[in-house]
Design an enzyme around this catalytic site. Structure first.
Site, PDB file in Angstrom:
ATOM      1  N   HIS A 143      -4.765  -7.985 -12.529  1.00  0.00           N
ATOM      2  CA  HIS A 143      -4.078  -6.774 -12.073  1.00  0.00           C
ATOM      3  C   HIS A 143      -2.636  -7.148 -11.756  1.00  0.00           C
ATOM      4  O   HIS A 143      -2.383  -7.993 -10.904  1.00  0.00           O
ATOM      5  CB  HIS A 143      -4.786  -6.245 -10.820  1.00  0.00           C
ATOM      6  CG  HIS A 143      -4.256  -4.944 -10.303  1.00  0.00           C
ATOM      7  ND1 HIS A 143      -4.858  -3.736 -10.593  1.00  0.00           N
ATOM      8  CD2 HIS A 143      -3.190  -4.649  -9.533  1.00  0.00           C
ATOM      9  CE1 HIS A 143      -4.186  -2.761 -10.002  1.00  0.00           C
ATOM     10  NE2 HIS A 143      -3.168  -3.297  -9.360  1.00  0.00           N
ATOM     11  N   HIS A 152      -5.088  -7.091   0.102  1.00  0.00           N
ATOM     12  CA  HIS A 152      -3.727  -7.604   0.154  1.00  0.00           C
ATOM     13  C   HIS A 152      -3.200  -7.624   1.586  1.00  0.00           C
ATOM     14  O   HIS A 152      -3.479  -6.725   2.385  1.00  0.00           O
ATOM     15  CB  HIS A 152      -2.854  -6.666  -0.693  1.00  0.00           C
ATOM     16  CG  HIS A 152      -1.461  -7.123  -0.920  1.00  0.00           C
ATOM     17  ND1 HIS A 152      -1.109  -8.424  -1.161  1.00  0.00           N
ATOM     18  CD2 HIS A 152      -0.291  -6.425  -0.967  1.00  0.00           C
ATOM     19  CE1 HIS A 152       0.189  -8.521  -1.350  1.00  0.00           C
ATOM     20  NE2 HIS A 152       0.715  -7.313  -1.230  1.00  0.00           N
ATOM     21  N   HIS A 167       1.029   0.906   5.411  1.00  0.00           N
ATOM     22  CA  HIS A 167       0.433  -0.403   5.612  1.00  0.00           C
ATOM     23  C   HIS A 167       1.575  -1.348   5.968  1.00  0.00           C
ATOM     24  O   HIS A 167       2.379  -1.716   5.109  1.00  0.00           O
ATOM     25  CB  HIS A 167      -0.319  -0.854   4.361  1.00  0.00           C
ATOM     26  CG  HIS A 167      -1.431   0.086   4.003  1.00  0.00           C
ATOM     27  ND1 HIS A 167      -1.693   0.489   2.709  1.00  0.00           N
ATOM     28  CD2 HIS A 167      -2.339   0.733   4.778  1.00  0.00           C
ATOM     29  CE1 HIS A 167      -2.718   1.328   2.695  1.00  0.00           C
ATOM     30  NE2 HIS A 167      -3.123   1.494   3.944  1.00  0.00           N
ATOM     31  N   GLU A 197       4.601  -1.081   3.202  1.00  0.00           N
ATOM     32  CA  GLU A 197       4.240  -0.171   2.114  1.00  0.00           C
ATOM     33  C   GLU A 197       3.917   1.220   2.673  1.00  0.00           C
ATOM     34  O   GLU A 197       2.922   1.405   3.365  1.00  0.00           O
ATOM     35  CB  GLU A 197       3.020  -0.704   1.348  1.00  0.00           C
ATOM     36  CG  GLU A 197       3.216  -2.084   0.743  1.00  0.00           C
ATOM     37  CD  GLU A 197       1.974  -2.569   0.005  1.00  0.00           C
ATOM     38  OE1 GLU A 197       1.127  -1.723  -0.354  1.00  0.00           O
ATOM     39  OE2 GLU A 197       1.833  -3.786  -0.176  1.00  0.00           O
ATOM     40  N   HIS A 205      -4.908  -4.433   3.688  1.00  0.00           N
ATOM     41  CA  HIS A 205      -5.279  -3.143   3.117  1.00  0.00           C
ATOM     42  C   HIS A 205      -5.844  -3.375   1.728  1.00  0.00           C
ATOM     43  O   HIS A 205      -5.811  -4.486   1.199  1.00  0.00           O
ATOM     44  CB  HIS A 205      -4.080  -2.195   3.068  1.00  0.00           C
ATOM     45  CG  HIS A 205      -2.882  -2.756   2.372  1.00  0.00           C
ATOM     46  ND1 HIS A 205      -2.001  -3.642   2.976  1.00  0.00           N
ATOM     47  CD2 HIS A 205      -2.396  -2.592   1.112  1.00  0.00           C
ATOM     48  CE1 HIS A 205      -1.051  -3.981   2.130  1.00  0.00           C
ATOM     49  NE2 HIS A 205      -1.262  -3.357   0.973  1.00  0.00           N
TER      50      HIS A 205
END
Length: 443
Positions: free
Chosen positions: A292, A335, A365, A341, A371
């Site tokens: 990803h 993460h 976050h 974020e 998160h």
């Protein structure tokens, strides 16, 4: 709005004159002794005079009256717009907001400026280093008043309702799934057509630019030609009852009065302009083998800091695309991040949290706060049959990512009453799948 015209390109040298006054741009110089049509010449600087040429930003206006003709500025109530990052204690928790409430026009009239609410931010406008994240919720157009941000640039993300922005450069219509940037010092007024809501990312001390492409090469992501700026349009209008210019300066609001419309620019030229961009035009880069990719490959615009590779703010989107990665957990990974974020949703459902995260809502976050996908998403995608599939079809989520550790305002934590205090529960069902007897080849 039918009939609006634009010029295309990001950061180009543009020139435009209202067709009602042909030849209104001076030829061969910026500041003639007498301008065509008896206009005044006025420069708007978006950078220091001595910036290197690639970073030098300015535009010249040729206007009926100069913007200096106004009564003194006086303090104006700020409402829920603030730069006070210490009014409540810090909160490192994962935060999520339900859709922010839009006031009903039958109850009270609220225009764009009155409808500005600061959710979070950091830094300081006086030292020219920081950001603010705001929501706008309004139901009526600005009448005989305009807004001028002396602190920084506004990146506006409409979520509900189109907005018609009249600027000194001309008119821009911005619909949901489009964005608009109004840069520092540019005067503008907002017309709405019903209950209207959206997000704003404000940066102090830096301007938005296209991210470097590196190994991607010359093309991809947001292409420069898809950015549109307005063409010259003026009104020569006397306002005997008074026209109000609202100035955001050092985090506070001030107002002054004048007796004419500020949108009296007959012609202009330069590279410092407002502009808009349609998110449908974003050329998505994605994994075609495994794993990803980091969300930085979805960056539309960035406001760089003085540290290479570290942004004051990135505007990142998660558009419809194909997911084809093999033997991969395809949603975003779990993460903890040295960046902050803030996410919003324009339409549809976000892939990693299909429940709870709603259009017109948001999440934050914070720096190093963990998160990732909720429990339902993890279980479903850990066992999914990995065929090529369309991801995020009919949706558009976005992220404001920043190197600043952002403080949430009292309005964001308490006054708005939209904070979802059950957010943490979406991870509560996560269970251990640990098998101490696992062997290679065993499923």
């Amino acid at each position: 709005m039918a009939g609006l015209k634009y010029m295309s390109g990001f950061g180009n040298e543009f020139s435009s004159e209202d067709p009602r006054c042909p030849g209104s741009l001076p030829e061969g110089q910026n500041n003639p002794q007498v301008c065509p049509y008896g206009l005044y010449a006025e420069q708007l600087s978006g950078s220091a005079f001595t910036c290197p040429r690639p970073a030098n930003k300015r535009s010249w206006f040729y206007r009926i009256l100069p913007s200096v003709k106004h009564k003194p500025f006086t303090p104006e109530p700020c409402g829920n717009l603030t730069e006070d990052w210490n009014e409540v204690e810090p909160d490192p928790n994962q935060l999520r907001w339900l859709p922010f409430t839009i006031p009903k026009s039958t109850e009270r009239k609220v225009d764009f400026v009155a409808g500005l609410h600061t959710v979070c931010g950091a830094g300081d406008a006086k030292s020219r280093n920081g950001i603010g994240i705001h929501m706008y919720t309004c139901n009526t157009s600005m009448v005989d008043r305009c807004f001028n941000n002396s602190d920084g640039d506004f990146l506006i993300v409409p979520q509900q309702g189109e907005i018609l922005i009249t600027t000194e450069f001309g008119k821009i219509m911005v619909e949901p799934n489009e964005i608009c940037v109004i840069q520092q010092g540019m005067r503008f007024s907002v017309d709405v057509f019903g209950e209207t809501r959206g997000y704003i990312l404000e940066v102090y001390g830096s301007h938005y630019e296209l991210p470097d492409l590196g190994p991607i090469g010359a093309n991809g992501l947001a292409n420069p030609r898809d950015f549109l700026c307005p063409v010259a349009w003026y009104e020569d209008r006397t306002v005997t009852t008074g026209y109000t210019v609202i100035n955001k300066y050092q985090g506070k609001l001030f107002a002054c009065q004048q007796d004419f419309s500020p949108f009296n620019v007959v012609a202009w030229h330069g590279n410092y302009t407002p502009y808009k961009y349609n998110l449908r035009n974003f050329m998505v880069i994605n994994c075609v083998a495994f794993d990803h990719a980091d969300p930085s490959i979805f960056t539309v615009l960035t406001a760089k800091s003085t540290r290479p590779g570290v942004a004051i703010a990135d505007f990142v989107i998660f558009p419809p695309r194909w997911g084809v990665a093999d033997h991969t957990f395809r949603p975003p990974y779990y993460h903890r991040n040295c960046m902050s974020e803030f996410m919003g949703l324009i339409k549809g459902h976000y892939e990693a949290k299909e429940e709870g995260f709603q259009p017109g809502g948001a999440s934050l976050h914070s720096m190093m706060t963990p998160h990732g996908p909720d429990a339902d998403c993890f279980e479903k995608c850990s066992t999914a049959d990995l065929k090529p599939e369309r991801v995020a079809e009919g949706t558009m989520a976005f992220m404001f990512e920043s190197s600043f550790s952002m403080a949430v305002t009292k309005w964001g934590l308490q006054t708005c009453q939209r904070l979802d205090k059950t957010y943490y529960q979406c991870w509560e069902p996560l269970r251990s799948h640990f098998d101490p007897n696992w062997k290679p080849g065993k499923k």
